[in-house]
Enzyme design. Structure first.
Site, PDB file in Angstrom:
ATOM      1  N   ASP A  13       0.940  -1.259  -0.090  1.00 26.29           N
ATOM      2  CA  ASP A  13       0.137   0.228   0.505  1.00 26.29           C
ATOM      3  C   ASP A  13       0.609   1.107   0.485  1.00 26.29           C
ATOM      4  O   ASP A  13       0.664   2.160   0.741  1.00 26.29           O
ATOM      5  CB  ASP A  13      -0.761   0.239   1.135  1.00 26.29           C
ATOM      6  CG  ASP A  13      -1.821  -1.210   1.470  1.00 26.29           C
ATOM      7  OD1 ASP A  13      -2.482  -1.902   0.445  1.00 26.29           O
ATOM      8  OD2 ASP A  13      -2.381  -1.929   2.464  1.00 26.29           O
ATOM      9  N   LYS A  16       2.220   1.813  -5.112  1.00 22.31           N
ATOM     10  CA  LYS A  16       2.979   1.789  -6.388  1.00 22.31           C
ATOM     11  C   LYS A  16       2.486   1.751  -7.269  1.00 22.31           C
ATOM     12  O   LYS A  16       2.995   2.198  -8.607  1.00 22.31           O
ATOM     13  CB  LYS A  16       3.268   0.735  -6.260  1.00 22.31           C
ATOM     14  CG  LYS A  16       4.639   0.139  -5.075  1.00 22.31           C
ATOM     15  CD  LYS A  16       5.048  -1.694  -4.518  1.00 22.31           C
ATOM     16  CE  LYS A  16       3.998  -1.993  -4.584  1.00 22.31           C
ATOM     17  NZ  LYS A  16       3.138  -2.293  -3.460  1.00 22.31           N
ATOM     18  N   GLY A  17       0.787   1.369  -7.315  1.00 20.68           N
ATOM     19  CA  GLY A  17      -0.293   2.172  -8.567  1.00 20.68           C
ATOM     20  C   GLY A  17       0.474   3.236  -8.971  1.00 20.68           C
ATOM     21  O   GLY A  17       0.594   3.035 -10.279  1.00 20.68           O
ATOM     22  N   LYS A  18      -0.134   3.926  -8.283  1.00 20.64           N
ATOM     23  CA  LYS A  18       0.562   5.753  -8.785  1.00 20.64           C
ATOM     24  C   LYS A  18       1.639   5.983  -9.736  1.00 20.64           C
ATOM     25  O   LYS A  18       2.054   6.457 -10.599  1.00 20.64           O
ATOM     26  CB  LYS A  18       0.123   6.722  -7.961  1.00 20.64           C
ATOM     27  CG  LYS A  18      -0.014   7.781  -8.263  1.00 20.64           C
ATOM     28  CD  LYS A  18       0.059   8.363  -7.109  1.00 20.64           C
ATOM     29  CE  LYS A  18       0.601  10.287  -6.671  1.00 20.64           C
ATOM     30  NZ  LYS A  18       0.576  11.275  -7.452  1.00 20.64           N
ATOM     31  N   ASN A  38      -4.511 -10.786  -4.005  1.00 19.60           N
ATOM     32  CA  ASN A  38      -4.361  -9.650  -2.332  1.00 19.60           C
ATOM     33  C   ASN A  38      -3.884  -8.414  -2.757  1.00 19.60           C
ATOM     34  O   ASN A  38      -4.037  -7.506  -1.828  1.00 19.60           O
ATOM     35  CB  ASN A  38      -3.724 -10.749  -2.185  1.00 19.60           C
ATOM     36  CG  ASN A  38      -2.522 -11.032  -2.916  1.00 19.60           C
ATOM     37  OD1 ASN A  38      -2.441 -10.824  -4.190  1.00 19.60           O
ATOM     38  ND2 ASN A  38      -1.179 -11.074  -1.675  1.00 19.60           N
ATOM     39  N   GLY A  40      -4.163  -4.161  -4.492  1.00 24.78           N
ATOM     40  CA  GLY A  40      -5.156  -3.971  -4.420  1.00 24.78           C
ATOM     41  C   GLY A  40      -3.625  -2.491  -5.316  1.00 24.78           C
ATOM     42  O   GLY A  40      -4.192  -1.834  -4.401  1.00 24.78           O
ATOM     43  N   HIS A  41      -4.506  -1.788  -6.401  1.00 25.29           N
ATOM     44  CA  HIS A  41      -3.485  -0.844  -6.750  1.00 25.29           C
ATOM     45  C   HIS A  41      -4.263  -0.220  -7.458  1.00 25.29           C
ATOM     46  O   HIS A  41      -5.850   0.121  -8.315  1.00 25.29           O
ATOM     47  CB  HIS A  41      -2.618  -1.331  -7.950  1.00 25.29           C
ATOM     48  CG  HIS A  41      -1.172  -1.814  -7.779  1.00 25.29           C
ATOM     49  ND1 HIS A  41      -0.728  -2.259  -8.339  1.00 25.29           N
ATOM     50  CD2 HIS A  41      -1.279  -1.474  -5.914  1.00 25.29           C
ATOM     51  CE1 HIS A  41       0.742  -2.710  -7.722  1.00 25.29           C
ATOM     52  NE2 HIS A  41       0.342  -2.487  -6.261  1.00 25.29           N
ATOM     53  N   THR A  42      -4.877   0.978  -6.711  1.00 21.55           N
ATOM     54  CA  THR A  42      -5.710   2.191  -6.616  1.00 21.55           C
ATOM     55  C   THR A  42      -5.583   3.559  -7.947  1.00 21.55           C
ATOM     56  O   THR A  42      -3.929   3.906  -7.906  1.00 21.55           O
ATOM     57  CB  THR A  42      -6.223   3.002  -6.017  1.00 21.55           C
ATOM     58  OG1 THR A  42      -6.517   1.732  -4.773  1.00 21.55           O
ATOM     59  CG2 THR A  42      -7.413   3.477  -6.669  1.00 21.55           C
ATOM     60  N   GLN A 224       2.278  -5.833  -2.877  1.00 24.57           N
ATOM     61  CA  GLN A 224       2.804  -5.945  -1.669  1.00 24.57           C
ATOM     62  C   GLN A 224       4.201  -4.982  -1.210  1.00 24.57           C
ATOM     63  O   GLN A 224       4.743  -4.457  -2.252  1.00 24.57           O
ATOM     64  CB  GLN A 224       3.021  -7.678  -1.443  1.00 24.57           C
ATOM     65  CG  GLN A 224       1.477  -7.777  -0.995  1.00 24.57           C
ATOM     66  CD  GLN A 224       1.009  -8.725  -1.813  1.00 24.57           C
ATOM     67  OE1 GLN A 224       1.831  -9.258  -2.793  1.00 24.57           O
ATOM     68  NE2 GLN A 224       0.220  -8.776  -2.667  1.00 24.57           N
ATOM     69  N   THR A 300      -9.916  -5.037   0.847  1.00 26.96           N
ATOM     70  CA  THR A 300     -10.441  -4.917   2.389  1.00 26.96           C
ATOM     71  C   THR A 300     -11.059  -4.433   1.983  1.00 26.96           C
ATOM     72  O   THR A 300     -12.203  -4.878   3.459  1.00 26.96           O
ATOM     73  CB  THR A 300      -9.288  -6.397   2.496  1.00 26.96           C
ATOM     74  OG1 THR A 300      -8.912  -5.106   3.060  1.00 26.96           O
ATOM     75  CG2 THR A 300      -9.150  -7.296   2.321  1.00 26.96           C
ATOM     76  N   GLY A 301     -10.868  -2.884   2.149  1.00 30.63           N
ATOM     77  CA  GLY A 301     -12.064  -1.799   3.121  1.00 30.63           C
ATOM     78  C   GLY A 301     -11.671  -1.626   4.493  1.00 30.63           C
ATOM     79  O   GLY A 301     -11.838  -0.958   4.655  1.00 30.63           O
ATOM     80  N   ARG A 302     -10.254  -2.593   4.507  1.00 34.67           N
ATOM     81  CA  ARG A 302      -9.853  -2.103   6.426  1.00 34.67           C
ATOM     82  C   ARG A 302      -9.334  -1.483   6.318  1.00 34.67           C
ATOM     83  O   ARG A 302      -8.535  -0.998   5.640  1.00 34.67           O
ATOM     84  CB  ARG A 302      -9.143  -3.974   6.954  1.00 34.67           C
ATOM     85  CG  ARG A 302      -9.975  -5.237   6.690  1.00 34.67           C
ATOM     86  CD  ARG A 302      -8.434  -6.593   7.380  1.00 34.67           C
ATOM     87  NE  ARG A 302      -7.774  -6.546   5.765  1.00 34.67           N
ATOM     88  CZ  ARG A 302      -7.113  -7.837   6.029  1.00 34.67           C
ATOM     89  NH1 ARG A 302      -6.834  -8.367   7.092  1.00 34.67           N
ATOM     90  NH2 ARG A 302      -5.668  -7.868   4.543  1.00 34.67           N
ATOM     91  N   GLY A 414      -0.451  13.655  -3.640  1.00 37.03           N
ATOM     92  CA  GLY A 414      -2.106  13.146  -3.543  1.00 37.03           C
ATOM     93  C   GLY A 414      -2.339  12.087  -4.516  1.00 37.03           C
ATOM     94  O   GLY A 414      -1.346  11.986  -5.253  1.00 37.03           O
TER      95      GLY A 414
HETATM   96  P1  IMP Z   1      -2.456 -12.875   2.231  1.00 37.02           P
HETATM   97  O1  IMP Z   1      -1.178 -12.003   1.007  1.00 37.02           O
HETATM   98  O2  IMP Z   1      -3.893 -12.371   1.719  1.00 37.02           O
HETATM   99  O3  IMP Z   1      -2.106 -14.286   2.699  1.00 37.02           O
HETATM  100  O4  IMP Z   1      -2.536 -12.537   3.841  1.00 37.02           O
HETATM  101  C1  IMP Z   1      -0.869 -11.825   4.295  1.00 37.02           C
HETATM  102  C2  IMP Z   1      -0.541 -10.366   4.940  1.00 37.02           C
HETATM  103  O5  IMP Z   1       0.039  -9.526   3.727  1.00 37.02           O
HETATM  104  C3  IMP Z   1      -1.722 -10.056   5.771  1.00 37.02           C
HETATM  105  O6  IMP Z   1      -1.426  -8.717   6.541  1.00 37.02           O
HETATM  106  C4  IMP Z   1      -2.519  -8.502   4.151  1.00 37.02           C
HETATM  107  O7  IMP Z   1      -2.710  -7.663   5.119  1.00 37.02           O
HETATM  108  C5  IMP Z   1      -0.606  -8.697   3.660  1.00 37.02           C
HETATM  109  N1  IMP Z   1      -1.011  -7.705   2.792  1.00 37.02           N
HETATM  110  C6  IMP Z   1      -1.067  -9.109   1.269  1.00 37.02           C
HETATM  111  N2  IMP Z   1      -1.364  -7.957  -0.056  1.00 37.02           N
HETATM  112  C7  IMP Z   1      -1.533  -6.700   0.394  1.00 37.02           C
HETATM  113  C8  IMP Z   1      -1.152  -5.418   0.062  1.00 37.02           C
HETATM  114  O8  IMP Z   1      -1.581  -5.509  -1.897  1.00 37.02           O
HETATM  115  N3  IMP Z   1      -1.350  -4.373   0.483  1.00 37.02           N
HETATM  116  C9  IMP Z   1      -1.049  -4.657   2.458  1.00 37.02           C
HETATM  117  N4  IMP Z   1      -1.179  -5.695   2.444  1.00 37.02           N
HETATM  118  C10 IMP Z   1      -1.257  -6.720   2.259  1.00 37.02           C
END
Ligand code: IMP
Length: 423
Positions: A13, A16-18, A38, A40-42, A224, A300-302, A414
């Site tokens: 997070d 990197k996408g930008k 897993n 998510g690039h915005t 990641q 995930t919106g977390r 930004g």
């Molecule tokens: P997994 O990759 O879904 O197995 O998650 C393993 C860990 O990596 C967890 O703590 C996730 O929150 C984190 N994680 C996986 N992908 C991302 C991402 O793109 N951004 C931030 N954290 C990530």
């Protein structure tokens, strides 16, 4: 400049996408080499927000080619959904601009289910995964029982190939008290997805190497961050792939000798999603950034955990990735702070420590040693030139660069395309 690897230097997070989007202009091909949905690039382009999980962000450029390399794990159903969504936003995706590796492994519905079941069974030791089936897919790959993209080509054998694997995983699910996967349903879904995906499947190793030989420039889009790397991260609170620069080579079949530069992306502060140690975590930072509406996950919106810049981690990440340059994002997130802290070392059991220790208990015992910087207390998000930045913001960046051990070449103030400044 030619072949460039972009890596995250924190826990993902980093924006990197930008940065990939920015550097795509001077590249011909954008390739993903690890991770899966897993990520998510915005990317915000002309006010339109695109969220990409598996498709490289180069897809938003009509003239660029995109590769999903062998090291990626592909959820075929998720990928088709993503393609449909991006297409509905007016983006063209065809077998002429998207190439999927025949060697990549497939995330099937049972992997998602296993991910959730294994997380639940870990109880207090849960990793906080994204639930996208990443760990179980890579586990199957390493265990040599994974299903690969190339298997989608063989319509006659596909059902059989899915059935024995699903039966194996159903045994685990059942033993752990979970519902079995409906294998017939999975077969139908994957057979349908295979028909749609077949035209995109190629040997991307050959495609990339031939393109490089012909003088094309490849941008490797890391997913990641370095501290989620299976080898170098805060194990076991990591993802299941090599997120560091070396992963771009193994995950694409492009030799390290063909790489010209590595650009590391880091936020001007630190965030992390999921469980695991976070030495500079700060409630003050989390509250401030969440109140600004920032730091909620794209996948995930977390709400992300937030903290001060950790220069110990940054320096170590610059070392393992061999970063030539840094791209620092979200500097504007610090606009409202009178005092900004940077962690320059840790104190562990009374001793000063300059590298992150290997174990979770040690990481948890580390106390941050901070230095304080005066904030610039000014909105910098509208600035278009580095020269216009307040001197205190420049001083902060300059100290960050010194501690990290690499020059800053790009700066994000930004989310929009024109909010990337050249330093
Ligand atoms: P997994 O990759 O879904 O197995 O998650 C393993 C860990 O990596 C967890 O703590 C996730 O929150 C984190 N994680 C996986 N992908 C991302 C991402 O793109 N951004 C931030 N954290 C990530």
């Amino acid at each position: 400049m030619s072949n460039t690897i972009i890596v995250g230097l924190q826990w993902g997070d980093e924006g990197k996408g930008k940065i990939v989007d920015y550097l795509t202009e001077s590249s011909d091909i954008v390739a993903r080499a690890q991770g899966g949905s897993n990520a998510g690039h915005t990317v915000i382009n002309d006010g339109v927000k695109y969220v990409l999980h598996l498709v490289p962000s180069g897809i938003l450029w009509p003239t660029k080619k995109c590769v999903i390399g062998n090291g990626v794990v592909i959820d075929p159903l998720g990928l088709l959904e993503e393609i449909a969504k991006i297409r509905s936003q007016g983006v063209t995706i065809t077998p002429d601009n998207l190439f999927i590796s025949e060697h990549a492994h497939l995330t099937l519905p049972y992997h998602r289910k296993l991910d959730l079941a294994r997380e639940k069974n870990r109880g207090a030791n849960a990793i906080g995964t994204t639930g996208r089936g990443i760990g179980p897919t890579y586990a199957d790959k390493i265990e040599r029982q994974g299903l690969r993209v190339t298997d989608l080509r063989n319509a006659a054998k596909l059902a059989q190939e899915i059935e024995w694997r699903a039966a194996l995983h159903n045994m685990e699910l059942e033993a752990a008290g979970y519902d079995r996967i409906n294998v017939a349903e999975v077969v139908v879904e994957i057979e349908a997805a295979a028909v749609e995906l077949r035209p995109y499947i190629v040997n991307t190793v050959v495609y990339l190497n031939e393109a490089i030989a012909a003088g094309k420039k490849v941008l490797f889009e890391g997913a990641q961050g370095s501290y989620l790397d299976i080898d170098h991260g805060t194990y076991p609170f990591v993802t299941s792939s090599n997120t560091t620069a070396g992963g771009a080579c193994t995950g694409s079949g492009v030799s390290p000798r063909k790489i010209d530069r590595v650009v590391g992306v880091a936020k001007a502060y630190t965030t992390r999603v999921g469980a695991g140690p976070f030495i500079t975590e700060s409630e003050e930072m989390s509250d401030m950034l969440h109140n600004m509406g920032r730091e909620f996950g794209a996948t995930t919106g977390r709400a992300r955990r937030c903290g001060w810049l950790d220069a110990v981690l940054l320096h170590y990440a610059v070392m393992i990735n061999g970063c030539d340059h840094l791209a620092i994002t979200n500097l504007d997130g610090l606009d409202g702070l009178a005092t900004i802290k940077i962690c320059t070392a840790y104190r562990l059991d009374g001793k000063v420590q300059n590298h992150p220790p290997a174990t979770i208990p040690e990481l948890e015992r580390c106390e941050p040693i901070y230095e304080e910087h005066e904030g610039w207390l000014q909105d910098i998000s509208g600035m278009t030139k580095y020269a216009d930045l307040p001197p205190k913001a420049k001083a902060y960046l300059s100290r960050l660069s010194e501690l990290a051990g690499a020059p800053v070449s790009l700066l994000g103030v930004g989310p929009a395309r024109d909010q990337t400044l050249v330093v």
